[in-house]
Design a protein around this motif. Structure first.
Motif, PDB file in Angstrom:
ATOM      1  N   UNK A  75      50.554  19.088 135.048  1.00  0.00           N
ATOM      2  CA  UNK A  75      49.611  19.958 135.744  1.00  0.00           C
ATOM      3  C   UNK A  75      50.206  20.470 137.052  1.00  0.00           C
ATOM      4  N   UNK A  76      50.824  19.568 137.818  1.00  0.00           N
ATOM      5  CA  UNK A  76      51.366  19.947 139.132  1.00  0.00           C
ATOM      6  C   UNK A  76      52.495  20.963 138.992  1.00  0.00           C
ATOM      7  N   UNK A  77      53.413  20.710 138.080  1.00  0.00           N
ATOM      8  CA  UNK A  77      54.537  21.626 137.896  1.00  0.00           C
ATOM      9  C   UNK A  77      54.076  22.956 137.315  1.00  0.00           C
ATOM     10  N   UNK A  78      53.160  22.897 136.364  1.00  0.00           N
ATOM     11  CA  UNK A  78      52.662  24.110 135.728  1.00  0.00           C
ATOM     12  C   UNK A  78      51.939  25.013 136.728  1.00  0.00           C
ATOM     13  N   UNK A  79      51.024  24.440 137.498  1.00  0.00           N
ATOM     14  CA  UNK A  79      50.200  25.264 138.382  1.00  0.00           C
ATOM     15  C   UNK A  79      50.940  25.680 139.651  1.00  0.00           C
ATOM     16  N   UNK A  80      51.976  24.974 140.019  1.00  0.00           N
ATOM     17  CA  UNK A  80      52.786  25.432 141.153  1.00  0.00           C
ATOM     18  C   UNK A  80      53.801  26.471 140.701  1.00  0.00           C
ATOM     19  N   UNK A  81      54.439  26.252 139.561  1.00  0.00           N
ATOM     20  CA  UNK A  81      55.447  27.189 139.074  1.00  0.00           C
ATOM     21  C   UNK A  81      54.869  28.494 138.566  1.00  0.00           C
ATOM     22  N   UNK A  82      53.692  28.416 137.930  1.00  0.00           N
ATOM     23  CA  UNK A  82      53.074  29.604 137.357  1.00  0.00           C
ATOM     24  C   UNK A  82      51.930  30.092 138.250  1.00  0.00           C
ATOM     25  N   UNK A  83      52.031  29.837 139.532  1.00  0.00           N
ATOM     26  CA  UNK A  83      50.910  30.061 140.450  1.00  0.00           C
ATOM     27  C   UNK A  83      50.391  31.493 140.407  1.00  0.00           C
ATOM     28  N   UNK A  84      51.284  32.480 140.516  1.00  0.00           N
ATOM     29  CA  UNK A  84      50.844  33.876 140.575  1.00  0.00           C
ATOM     30  C   UNK A  84      50.200  34.317 139.266  1.00  0.00           C
ATOM     31  N   UNK A  85      50.813  33.927 138.144  1.00  0.00           N
ATOM     32  CA  UNK A  85      50.258  34.312 136.846  1.00  0.00           C
ATOM     33  C   UNK A  85      48.888  33.679 136.622  1.00  0.00           C
ATOM     34  N   UNK A 123      39.722  41.692 130.525  1.00  0.00           N
ATOM     35  CA  UNK A 123      39.912  41.124 129.193  1.00  0.00           C
ATOM     36  C   UNK A 123      41.356  41.314 128.735  1.00  0.00           C
ATOM     37  N   UNK A 124      41.912  42.484 129.021  1.00  0.00           N
ATOM     38  CA  UNK A 124      43.277  42.795 128.582  1.00  0.00           C
ATOM     39  C   UNK A 124      44.328  41.957 129.312  1.00  0.00           C
ATOM     40  N   UNK A 125      44.226  41.869 130.629  1.00  0.00           N
ATOM     41  CA  UNK A 125      45.271  41.167 131.391  1.00  0.00           C
ATOM     42  C   UNK A 125      45.364  39.680 131.051  1.00  0.00           C
ATOM     43  N   UNK A 126      44.254  38.921 131.018  1.00  0.00           N
ATOM     44  CA  UNK A 126      44.389  37.510 130.621  1.00  0.00           C
ATOM     45  C   UNK A 126      44.907  37.340 129.191  1.00  0.00           C
ATOM     46  N   UNK A 127      44.476  38.228 128.280  1.00  0.00           N
ATOM     47  CA  UNK A 127      44.960  38.147 126.900  1.00  0.00           C
ATOM     48  C   UNK A 127      46.480  38.258 126.860  1.00  0.00           C
ATOM     49  N   UNK A 128      47.052  39.076 127.722  1.00  0.00           N
ATOM     50  CA  UNK A 128      48.512  39.219 127.795  1.00  0.00           C
ATOM     51  C   UNK A 128      49.153  38.057 128.561  1.00  0.00           C
ATOM     52  N   UNK A 129      48.587  37.688 129.699  1.00  0.00           N
ATOM     53  CA  UNK A 129      49.209  36.681 130.562  1.00  0.00           C
ATOM     54  C   UNK A 129      49.186  35.289 129.952  1.00  0.00           C
ATOM     55  N   UNK A 130      48.162  34.955 129.167  1.00  0.00           N
ATOM     56  CA  UNK A 130      48.168  33.646 128.511  1.00  0.00           C
ATOM     57  C   UNK A 130      49.352  33.522 127.555  1.00  0.00           C
ATOM     58  N   UNK A 131      49.664  34.600 126.865  1.00  0.00           N
ATOM     59  CA  UNK A 131      50.820  34.569 125.976  1.00  0.00           C
ATOM     60  C   UNK A 131      52.125  34.404 126.734  1.00  0.00           C
ATOM     61  N   UNK A 132      52.246  35.093 127.867  1.00  0.00           N
ATOM     62  CA  UNK A 132      53.437  34.955 128.705  1.00  0.00           C
ATOM     63  C   UNK A 132      53.579  33.514 129.193  1.00  0.00           C
ATOM     64  N   UNK A 133      52.479  32.926 129.632  1.00  0.00           N
ATOM     65  CA  UNK A 133      52.516  31.565 130.168  1.00  0.00           C
ATOM     66  C   UNK A 133      52.926  30.553 129.102  1.00  0.00           C
ATOM     67  N   UNK A 153      58.770  34.099 140.162  1.00  0.00           N
ATOM     68  CA  UNK A 153      57.845  34.778 139.247  1.00  0.00           C
ATOM     69  C   UNK A 153      58.586  35.654 138.244  1.00  0.00           C
ATOM     70  N   UNK A 154      59.642  36.328 138.687  1.00  0.00           N
ATOM     71  CA  UNK A 154      60.362  37.235 137.785  1.00  0.00           C
ATOM     72  C   UNK A 154      61.052  36.485 136.655  1.00  0.00           C
ATOM     73  N   UNK A 155      61.391  35.205 136.894  1.00  0.00           N
ATOM     74  CA  UNK A 155      62.001  34.411 135.832  1.00  0.00           C
ATOM     75  C   UNK A 155      61.056  34.232 134.644  1.00  0.00           C
ATOM     76  N   UNK A 156      59.763  34.310 134.905  1.00  0.00           N
ATOM     77  CA  UNK A 156      58.776  34.146 133.832  1.00  0.00           C
ATOM     78  C   UNK A 156      58.651  35.391 132.964  1.00  0.00           C
ATOM     79  N   UNK A 157      59.165  36.524 133.456  1.00  0.00           N
ATOM     80  CA  UNK A 157      59.041  37.784 132.730  1.00  0.00           C
ATOM     81  C   UNK A 157      60.287  38.055 131.894  1.00  0.00           C
ATOM     82  N   UNK A 158      60.680  37.067 131.101  1.00  0.00           N
ATOM     83  CA  UNK A 158      61.837  37.214 130.221  1.00  0.00           C
ATOM     84  C   UNK A 158      61.408  37.815 128.883  1.00  0.00           C
TER      85      UNK A 158
END
Length: 332
Positions: A75-85, A123-133, A153-158
């Motif tokens: 939880x700690x690593x996930x919510x700190x690393x993916x904070x912006x998303x 509705x559209x943005x979370x549907x996309x961002x959950x897949x990215x996460x 954050x940019x590392x997550x947009x691979x």
């Protein structure tokens, strides 16, 4: 099987339930712009999920809370690393609640139109961002020796993660379109079935590419089985939609989501967040979990409360099971 393995499975089930249920109401929110032609039709779409959308979000709260309690390091690593998303998703969910609740508070067309725009985008943005996460979780991120996220954050947009986002976006839209065909009457029902054909074919292409990529990079025999089930269920949903069997089509689109998310968790296990820097630094079900006593208490609580929640939510869907159409919308 040890308790931390059991709780990995339970958390996977919670996320599967969330994506199955919230998936179609994200899809319905997106369809308010893609399918509805006028204000009464948008009201029909919103009313199809009106009694259930807030109950669907309970699964997200439970999944997040279970992760915090059972795997605090994850939880700690996930919510700190993916904070912006995750913050973007949270803001969208908050605004989405406001849009549903406040849209009908005034008769001013501009007021309604602005809240309808909010429903679409949140509705559209979370549907996309959950897949990215989730794609990043499975694929691996930059976790250092201390278990902290060392990327940005940019590392997550691979490419893999962006493809994952497109898959969840298209899959949820398809799931929502089939749901609308199941829950509506008249012309909007017919057009929903036609749109389901298009969204389903797009989903099939994107999902097949993503699932093959996942299986090739981190899959095993179990994840391959889940992948085959997901693909077959999606094809069955398309065929049943063409045959006008909306109920079975919805079940099959739901099975697609269940099997696809299950595949991600099967490919992930026994890791909970793989490290792309060094596999030895990955967070696993054993090194990220709470104490045995904590997991034991949580298991007793889950065993008592979960059936009650399922019965109540099932009853809600049963009560509001009938179809609706424009004729059921009173004129203002």
């Amino acid at each position: 099987m040890q308790l931390h393995d059991v709780w990995f499975v339970l958390i996977a089930v919670l996320w599967i339930g969330y994506f199955f249920l919230e998936g179609f109401d994200f899809g319905v929110g997106i369809l308010t712009k893609l399918l509805a032609r006028d204000e009464p039709e948008r009201r029909v779409l919103i009313n199809t999920i009106g009694p259930v959308w807030d109950g669907n979000e309970v699964w997200l709260l439970t999944a997040g809370g279970a992760t915090f309690a059972a795997f605090p390091a994850w939880y700690a690593t996930l919510f700190s690393g993916f904070y912006l998303a995750l913050l973007a998703i949270l803001v969208c969910l908050i605004v989405r609640v406001l849009a549903f609740e406040y849209r009908a508070k005034r008769s001013d067309p501009r007021w309604k139109r602005n809240w309808e725009h909010a429903i679409f985008w949140t509705s559209l943005l979370p549907a996309f961002l959950w897949g990215v996460a989730f794609a990043n979780i499975v694929h691996g991120v930059k976790i250092n020796e201390a278990g902290d996220y060392a990327g940005n954050f940019l590392d997550l947009l691979n490419p893999y993660a962006l493809l994952g986002g497109l898959v969840t976006l298209s899959l949820f839209t398809f799931h929502g379109t089939v749901f609308v065909a199941l829950k509506t009457l008249g012309d909007i029902r017919t057009r929903a079935r036609t749109l389901a054909r298009t969204t389903g074919l797009i989903t099939a292409v994107l999902a097949l590419a993503f699932l093959i990529w996942t299986q090739t990079s981190s899959g095993d025999g179990w994840s391959l089985t889940a992948m085959v089930i997901a693909v077959l269920a999606l094809l069955a949903a398309l065929a049943l939609n063409e045959a006008g069997r909306e109920g079975w089509a919805f079940i099959c689109s739901g099975v697609t989501i269940v099997a696809a998310v299950a595949m991600l968790f099967l490919a992930l296990f026994p890791d909970v967040m793989p490290s792309s820097l060094d596999p030895a630094w990955s967070l696993t079900v054993s090194n990220a979990s709470s104490s045995h006593y904590t997991l034991k208490v949580m298991t007793w609580v889950a065993g008592i409360m979960t059936p009650l929640v399922l019965v109540y939510q099932g009853w809600t869907y049963w009560v509001f099971r009938k179809r609706i159409g424009v004729r059921n919308i009173p004129a203002h």
